[in-house]
Design an enzyme around this catalytic site. Structure first.
Site, PDB file in Angstrom:
ATOM      1  CE1 TYR A  53     -50.423  27.889 -31.846  1.00  0.00           C
ATOM      2  CE2 TYR A  53     -49.595  28.789 -33.905  1.00  0.00           C
ATOM      3  CZ  TYR A  53     -50.132  27.734 -33.190  1.00  0.00           C
ATOM      4  OH  TYR A  53     -50.372  26.535 -33.809  1.00  0.00           O
ATOM      5  CD  GLN A  86     -48.438  23.823 -47.134  1.00  0.00           C
ATOM      6  OE1 GLN A  86     -48.705  22.815 -46.467  1.00  0.00           O
ATOM      7  NE2 GLN A  86     -47.440  23.848 -48.006  1.00  0.00           N
ATOM      8  CG  ASN A  87     -44.992  29.682 -45.093  1.00  0.00           C
ATOM      9  OD1 ASN A  87     -44.999  28.498 -44.759  1.00  0.00           O
ATOM     10  ND2 ASN A  87     -44.159  30.155 -45.999  1.00  0.00           N
ATOM     11  CB  VAL A  88     -49.096  31.369 -39.850  1.00  0.00           C
ATOM     12  CG1 VAL A  88     -50.039  30.194 -40.128  1.00  0.00           C
ATOM     13  CG2 VAL A  88     -47.897  30.895 -39.047  1.00  0.00           C
ATOM     14  CG  ASP A  89     -44.107  34.057 -42.846  1.00  0.00           C
ATOM     15  OD1 ASP A  89     -43.438  33.012 -42.834  1.00  0.00           O
ATOM     16  OD2 ASP A  89     -44.457  34.616 -43.909  1.00  0.00           O
ATOM     17  CG  HIS A 104     -52.050  25.711 -42.869  1.00  0.00           C
ATOM     18  ND1 HIS A 104     -50.905  25.009 -43.145  1.00  0.00           N
ATOM     19  CD2 HIS A 104     -53.058  25.019 -43.477  1.00  0.00           C
ATOM     20  CE1 HIS A 104     -51.195  23.936 -43.874  1.00  0.00           C
ATOM     21  NE2 HIS A 104     -52.503  23.916 -44.085  1.00  0.00           N
ATOM     22  N   GLY A 172     -40.672  25.273 -51.087  1.00  0.00           N
ATOM     23  CA  GLY A 172     -40.409  25.148 -49.648  1.00  0.00           C
ATOM     24  C   GLY A 172     -41.482  24.442 -48.860  1.00  0.00           C
ATOM     25  CB  THR A 173     -44.468  22.847 -49.043  1.00  0.00           C
ATOM     26  OG1 THR A 173     -45.313  21.938 -48.318  1.00  0.00           O
ATOM     27  CG2 THR A 173     -44.747  22.745 -50.530  1.00  0.00           C
ATOM     28  CB  SER A 174     -42.149  18.366 -46.452  1.00  0.00           C
ATOM     29  OG  SER A 174     -43.269  18.581 -45.576  1.00  0.00           O
TER      30      SER A 174
HETATM   31  N1  APR Z   1     -35.646  27.174 -49.430  1.00  0.00           N
HETATM   32  C1  APR Z   1     -36.647  26.383 -49.898  1.00  0.00           C
HETATM   33  N2  APR Z   1     -37.090  25.274 -49.258  1.00  0.00           N
HETATM   34  C2  APR Z   1     -36.471  24.948 -48.106  1.00  0.00           C
HETATM   35  C3  APR Z   1     -35.420  25.722 -47.545  1.00  0.00           C
HETATM   36  C4  APR Z   1     -35.021  26.873 -48.256  1.00  0.00           C
HETATM   37  N3  APR Z   1     -34.023  27.659 -47.821  1.00  0.00           N
HETATM   38  N4  APR Z   1     -35.021  25.119 -46.384  1.00  0.00           N
HETATM   39  C5  APR Z   1     -35.808  24.028 -46.234  1.00  0.00           C
HETATM   40  N5  APR Z   1     -36.663  23.919 -47.260  1.00  0.00           N
HETATM   41  C6  APR Z   1     -37.673  22.891 -47.508  1.00  0.00           C
HETATM   42  C7  APR Z   1     -37.427  21.566 -46.834  1.00  0.00           C
HETATM   43  O1  APR Z   1     -36.547  20.765 -47.613  1.00  0.00           O
HETATM   44  C8  APR Z   1     -38.848  20.989 -46.783  1.00  0.00           C
HETATM   45  O2  APR Z   1     -39.159  20.297 -47.985  1.00  0.00           O
HETATM   46  O3  APR Z   1     -38.892  23.361 -46.972  1.00  0.00           O
HETATM   47  C9  APR Z   1     -39.725  22.239 -46.673  1.00  0.00           C
HETATM   48  C10 APR Z   1     -40.298  22.447 -45.291  1.00  0.00           C
HETATM   49  O4  APR Z   1     -41.193  21.390 -45.016  1.00  0.00           O
HETATM   50  P1  APR Z   1     -42.030  21.423 -43.655  1.00  0.00           P
HETATM   51  O5  APR Z   1     -41.109  21.792 -42.534  1.00  0.00           O
HETATM   52  O6  APR Z   1     -42.795  20.143 -43.589  1.00  0.00           O
HETATM   53  O7  APR Z   1     -43.025  22.658 -43.825  1.00  0.00           O
HETATM   54  P2  APR Z   1     -44.394  22.695 -44.605  1.00  0.00           P
HETATM   55  O8  APR Z   1     -44.363  21.776 -45.785  1.00  0.00           O
HETATM   56  O9  APR Z   1     -44.709  24.124 -44.861  1.00  0.00           O
HETATM   57  O10 APR Z   1     -45.438  22.118 -43.524  1.00  0.00           O
HETATM   58  C11 APR Z   1     -46.803  22.144 -43.900  1.00  0.00           C
HETATM   59  O11 APR Z   1     -47.390  21.461 -41.658  1.00  0.00           O
HETATM   60  O12 APR Z   1     -47.139  21.635 -39.411  1.00  0.00           O
HETATM   61  C12 APR Z   1     -47.913  22.027 -40.463  1.00  0.00           C
HETATM   62  O13 APR Z   1     -49.250  23.934 -40.500  1.00  0.00           O
HETATM   63  C13 APR Z   1     -47.923  23.518 -40.601  1.00  0.00           C
HETATM   64  O14 APR Z   1     -48.129  24.782 -42.641  1.00  0.00           O
HETATM   65  C14 APR Z   1     -47.399  23.737 -42.012  1.00  0.00           C
HETATM   66  C15 APR Z   1     -47.640  22.407 -42.679  1.00  0.00           C
END
Ligand code: APR
Length: 231
Positions: A53, A86-89, A104, A172-174
């Site tokens: 961290y 979900q971001n911590v920044d 988170h 920007g979340t999977s």
């Molecule tokens: N702009 C928008 N989305 C983007 C970009 C971008 N430039 N680059 C990548 N992505 C997308 C990817 O395609 C993906 O769908 O951002 C998503 C990132 O997914 P993850 O890496 O799984 O991140 P996230 O969904 O935030 O994870 C959720 O998992 O590990 C835990 O606590 C952690 O908060 C996090 C949670």
């Protein structure tokens, strides 16, 4: 004013140079979740977790909000905006967004391991905590982060806010991690949902407006669409 709820994930900060978790080269390719993002991992090797961290905190302090963060902040002049991240920044806040919930936790905060109500804010001139850094009650400090297996204290509030949305935007979340990912099921019937991501995101929601772009360009396109629709 329309109430827009925005659920963001690591992709929101990708264009600010902060690694996502599950893209190739992402954080979970370099570190085992159980070693650095669980209470058991912290018990087993606290310094490894603190180092993980500390590195992410220094990277976040060095990053700048991108045009996506800034665009969302600017939208506050035309809409009621609630950001659930979900971001911590703290890039949403640094871009000027005034209504941000961190599901988170927050990288720039640390808390007492004995009394979770004792929370301290770190700054870029003292970005690290290490073994032996203690709270005022003499117990070890830990990152103010929700680790896997820990409760997500803000999830009820986030669900309540999502139910009030006139429009839901997902950026920007999977949608891999619950309960955060489940929020998209909390909108009222027929609430329009926009999803901004350069890649396809698997979701059970049929009628999603998919903007297949990065956060910066995607937020710009979203603003155009909303202007045409609601002005
Ligand atoms: N702009 C928008 N989305 C983007 C970009 C971008 N430039 N680059 C990548 N992505 C997308 C990817 O395609 C993906 O769908 O951002 C998503 C990132 O997914 P993850 O890496 O799984 O991140 P996230 O969904 O935030 O994870 C959720 O998992 O590990 C835990 O606590 C952690 O908060 C996090 C949670």
């Amino acid at each position: 004013m329309k109430h827009i709820v925005v659920l963001t994930g690591a992709g929101m900060s990708a264009e600010s140079g902060i690694a996502t978790f599950r893209d190739s080269g992402g954080l979970w390719e370099q570190h085992a979740i159980e070693d650095v993002a669980t209470p058991e991992g912290f018990q087993r090797n606290p310094q490894l977790v603190l180092d993980f961290y500390n590195e992410r905190r220094k990277a976040a302090f060095g990053a700048k909000p991108n045009k996506g963060h800034i665009g969302l902040a600017e939208m506050e002049s035309d809409y009621k905006i609630s950001i659930i991240t979900q971001n911590v920044d703290n890039l949403h806040e640094r871009a000027g967004s005034t209504n941000v919930i961190h599901l988170h936790g927050e990288l720039n905060k640390v808390r007492s391991t004995a009394d979770p109500s004792l929370i301290y804010t770190l700054t870029s001139d003292k970005p690290e905590i290490n073994i032996g850094d203690k709270c005022e009650k003499g117990s070890q400090l830990r990152p103010h982060i929700v680790w896997f297996g820990e409760a997500v204290p803000m999830i009820e509030k986030a669900a309540e806010i999502t139910q009030q949305a006139d429009i839901l935007v997902v950026i920007g979340t999977s949608l891999n991690v619950y309960p955060a990912a489940g929020l998209i099921n909390y909108t009222k019937q027929n609430t329009p949902i926009y999803l901004i991501d350069p890649k396809e995101v698997k979701t059970n929601i049929k009628s999603i407006h998919f903007i297949q772009k990065g956060a910066s360009e995607g937020v710009e396109e979203l603003r155009e669409i909303l202007k045409l629709k609601y002005s």
